[in-house]
Design a protein around this motif. Structure first.
Motif, PDB file in Angstrom:
ATOM      1  N   LEU A  70       2.111 -22.374  42.431  1.00 24.59           N
ATOM      2  CA  LEU A  70       2.384 -21.149  41.687  1.00 24.59           C
ATOM      3  C   LEU A  70       1.112 -20.332  41.556  1.00 24.59           C
ATOM      4  CD1 LEU A  70       4.516 -22.581  38.726  1.00 24.59           C
ATOM      5  CD2 LEU A  70       5.309 -21.844  40.989  1.00 24.59           C
ATOM      6  N   GLY A  71       1.271 -19.017  41.483  1.00 30.62           N
ATOM      7  CA  GLY A  71       0.147 -18.148  41.211  1.00 30.62           C
ATOM      8  C   GLY A  71      -0.174 -18.158  39.728  1.00 30.62           C
ATOM      9  N   PRO A  72      -1.276 -17.534  39.321  1.00 28.34           N
ATOM     10  CA  PRO A  72      -1.657 -17.492  37.892  1.00 28.34           C
ATOM     11  C   PRO A  72      -0.582 -16.877  37.002  1.00 28.34           C
ATOM     12  CG  PRO A  72      -3.479 -16.763  39.274  1.00 28.34           C
ATOM     13  CD  PRO A  72      -2.276 -16.873  40.173  1.00 28.34           C
ATOM     14  N   ASP A  73       0.242 -15.974  37.588  1.00 23.92           N
ATOM     15  CA  ASP A  73       1.304 -15.339  36.810  1.00 23.92           C
ATOM     16  C   ASP A  73       2.644 -16.045  36.971  1.00 23.92           C
ATOM     17  OD1 ASP A  73       1.752 -14.681  39.423  1.00 23.92           O
ATOM     18  OD2 ASP A  73       1.987 -12.524  39.086  1.00 23.92           O
ATOM     19  N   LEU A  83      15.345 -27.884  41.796  1.00 21.95           N
ATOM     20  CA  LEU A  83      14.610 -28.895  41.039  1.00 21.95           C
ATOM     21  C   LEU A  83      14.257 -28.388  39.652  1.00 21.95           C
ATOM     22  CD1 LEU A  83      13.087 -31.637  40.948  1.00 21.95           C
ATOM     23  CD2 LEU A  83      11.069 -30.387  41.768  1.00 21.95           C
ATOM     24  N   GLN A  84      13.826 -27.148  39.563  1.00 19.29           N
ATOM     25  CA  GLN A  84      13.448 -26.580  38.270  1.00 19.29           C
ATOM     26  C   GLN A  84      14.639 -26.498  37.328  1.00 19.29           C
ATOM     27  OE1 GLN A  84      12.011 -22.522  38.424  1.00 19.29           O
ATOM     28  NE2 GLN A  84      10.699 -22.838  36.640  1.00 19.29           N
ATOM     29  N   PRO A  96      13.107 -29.365  34.670  1.00 23.82           N
ATOM     30  CA  PRO A  96      11.925 -28.538  34.416  1.00 23.82           C
ATOM     31  C   PRO A  96      10.638 -29.362  34.372  1.00 23.82           C
ATOM     32  CG  PRO A  96      13.725 -27.883  32.970  1.00 23.82           C
ATOM     33  CD  PRO A  96      14.158 -29.146  33.652  1.00 23.82           C
ATOM     34  N   GLU A  97      10.752 -30.592  33.862  1.00 20.66           N
ATOM     35  CA  GLU A  97       9.572 -31.443  33.786  1.00 20.66           C
ATOM     36  C   GLU A  97       9.110 -31.867  35.173  1.00 20.66           C
ATOM     37  OE1 GLU A  97       6.580 -34.029  31.947  1.00 20.66           O
ATOM     38  OE2 GLU A  97       7.511 -32.074  31.659  1.00 20.66           O
ATOM     39  N   GLY A  98      10.047 -32.179  36.056  1.00 19.26           N
ATOM     40  CA  GLY A  98       9.686 -32.522  37.430  1.00 19.26           C
ATOM     41  C   GLY A  98       9.036 -31.352  38.148  1.00 19.26           C
ATOM     42  N   PHE A  99       9.567 -30.161  37.931  1.00 19.77           N
ATOM     43  CA  PHE A  99       8.982 -28.956  38.523  1.00 19.77           C
ATOM     44  C   PHE A  99       7.564 -28.744  38.001  1.00 19.77           C
ATOM     45  CE2 PHE A  99       8.109 -24.405  38.582  1.00 19.77           C
ATOM     46  CZ  PHE A  99       8.531 -24.019  39.847  1.00 19.77           C
ATOM     47  N   ARG A 100       7.376 -28.970  36.699  1.00 24.49           N
ATOM     48  CA  ARG A 100       6.042 -28.806  36.112  1.00 24.49           C
ATOM     49  C   ARG A 100       5.049 -29.773  36.739  1.00 24.49           C
ATOM     50  NH1 ARG A 100       2.660 -31.254  32.840  1.00 24.49           N
ATOM     51  NH2 ARG A 100       4.075 -33.010  32.449  1.00 24.49           N
ATOM     52  N   LYS A 122       9.635 -16.400  33.953  1.00 23.95           N
ATOM     53  CA  LYS A 122       9.513 -17.848  33.998  1.00 23.95           C
ATOM     54  C   LYS A 122       8.783 -18.268  35.260  1.00 23.95           C
ATOM     55  CE  LYS A 122      13.158 -20.238  35.038  1.00 23.95           C
ATOM     56  NZ  LYS A 122      14.480 -20.928  35.015  1.00 23.95           N
ATOM     57  N   GLY A 123       7.943 -19.289  35.151  1.00 25.22           N
ATOM     58  CA  GLY A 123       7.235 -19.802  36.311  1.00 25.22           C
ATOM     59  C   GLY A 123       8.189 -20.156  37.433  1.00 25.22           C
TER      60      GLY A 123
END
Length: 383
Positions: free
Chosen positions: A277-280, A240-241, A245-249, A101-102
């Motif tokens: 965040l990195g690409p992964d 926060l995530q 999750p939407e706020g984190f996004r 998960k991100g």
């Protein structure tokens, strides 16, 4: 221990079996590109001696042989035979099925809160760290794991903080100089130079790249108040995530803008997410500094309301006492923070007495390089 090596897809891949029952697959091109022989890599520094264009596009595995502790492969059409240590193959396996998960972090990172850290702040003595590699190793390892550490016994003289940086790397000089003073001033160019309290923040988000380490060293402190505090931004981002999750996004998908123009001839600007965040999906960096935040113009109108709600909630969590670890720096003490992760703050202090700190910036790659070299030396000695 390897149990089998099965060549597949007409030599383009190979499947390896391990004693614990797991299986990992590798591509012939990947293996050839990462060969460890002295024709592919320099024996002195490990750097590649060839480019991808030196490898035939139709590279395949012609033969595979399991040797004690190693796998021997022959590549065609080159006709080159290369040996790979089994331990190296296991450590570099990329055939994984799990989806992370991100917001994930490596096993080397440990997130913390007030409950887990207040009474166990990592620290070391300056003299011991300078003379004992094991002490230095433990202190640098703490910075890697927790994002901050305290050092005692630092000389109480101007510029002594550079000696802390010399233990692992080099000063990163900025427009503030090789180091900068942190004490009350008349007409300050930065709010850090007042006796006001400072919200938890990361430093210099208006730089690209941002300084990755900050050192603050105390030369004199006789004021009432002025305690330092640190907050693990990775732990706050995780909270926060979990909650939103939407706020984190939103905070990790859209860039914020930061700027500084407080000194003559200086105008610094950068554009990066508050949660990067990195690409992964790896959590790489936290940028949070209310003083340097410029107007956000990269968020669509339809998302701006939700973005600001996420920003507010992130700020509320950062101010939540459960994430704050507090300590008062005395003369001869310094602390170091990973400026891509740990936010630091200061309580307001009285106008009487003296509080004289000095700060400087350094780079985390130097710290991690020194730590890796020490750890490598310890492993070699153990072997």
């Amino acid at each position: 221990m390897l149990t089998h090596a099965l060549i597949g897809d007409e030599g383009r891949t190979i499947e390896l079996g391990w004693q614990d029952g797991t299986r990992t697959r590798f591509h012939a091109m990947w293996l050839r590109d990462n060969a460890l022989d002295d024709k592919t890599r320099s024996a002195g520094n490990g750097q590649r001696l060839i480019t991808i264009l030196d490898i035939p596009a139709d590279t395949r595995i012609g033969a595979a042989q399991i040797r004690p502790g190693a796998l021997e492969l022959s590549f065609v059409p080159e006709g080159r035979t290369v040996s790979f240590p089994a331990q190296w193959l296991s450590a570099h396996a990329y055939d994984r099925v799990e989806l992370r998960k991100g917001g994930w972090t490596s096993d080397a990172i440990e997130r913390w809160t007030k409950t887990t850290m207040q009474n166990s702040v990592p620290r070391a003595g300056y003299a011991a760290a300078g003379h004992d590699r094991q002490t230095l190793r433990e202190w640098l390892s703490a910075v890697r794991r927790f994002g901050f550490a305290v050092m005692d016994g630092v000389p109480t003289e101007s510029g002594a903080l550079c000696k802390v940086s010399d233990l692992f790397g080099y000063i990163r000089e900025t427009n503030y100089g090789r180091w900068f003073e942190v004490r009350a001033e008349v007409n300050p160019s930065n709010l850090a130079y007042t006796n006001l309290g400072l919200q938890a923040h990361t430093d210099n988000p208006y730089r690209d790249p941002v300084p990755t380490l900050q050192i603050l060293s105390c030369i004199e402190n006789t004021v009432e108040g002025g305690e330092s505090s640190v907050v693990d931004g990775f732990a706050v981002a995780e909270a926060l995530q979990t909650e939103s999750p939407e706020g984190f996004r939103l905070l990790s998908s859209y860039p914020a803008r930061f700027e500084y123009a407080g000194s003559s001839g200086v105008r610094l600007q950068a554009k990066r997410p508050m949660i990067e965040l990195g690409p992964d999906g790896e959590l790489l960096c936290i940028r949070f500094n209310n003083r340097s935040l410029a107007p956000t113009v990269d968020v669509p109108f339809a998302e701006m309301g939700k973005y600001y709600a996420a920003y507010r909630r992130f700020a509320e969590l950062i101010e939540d006492p459960r994430f704050e670890v507090t300590f008062k720096l005395e003369a001869g003490q310094a602390f170091i923070v990973d400026n891509t992760r740990v936010m630091h703050a200061r309580k307001a202090f009285s106008g009487t007495g003296k509080r004289w700190l000095q700060g400087c910036y350094a780079d985390k790659d130097g710290l991690l390089s020194t730590l890796a070299a020490i750890e490598h030396g310890f492993r070699e000695a153990a072997e």
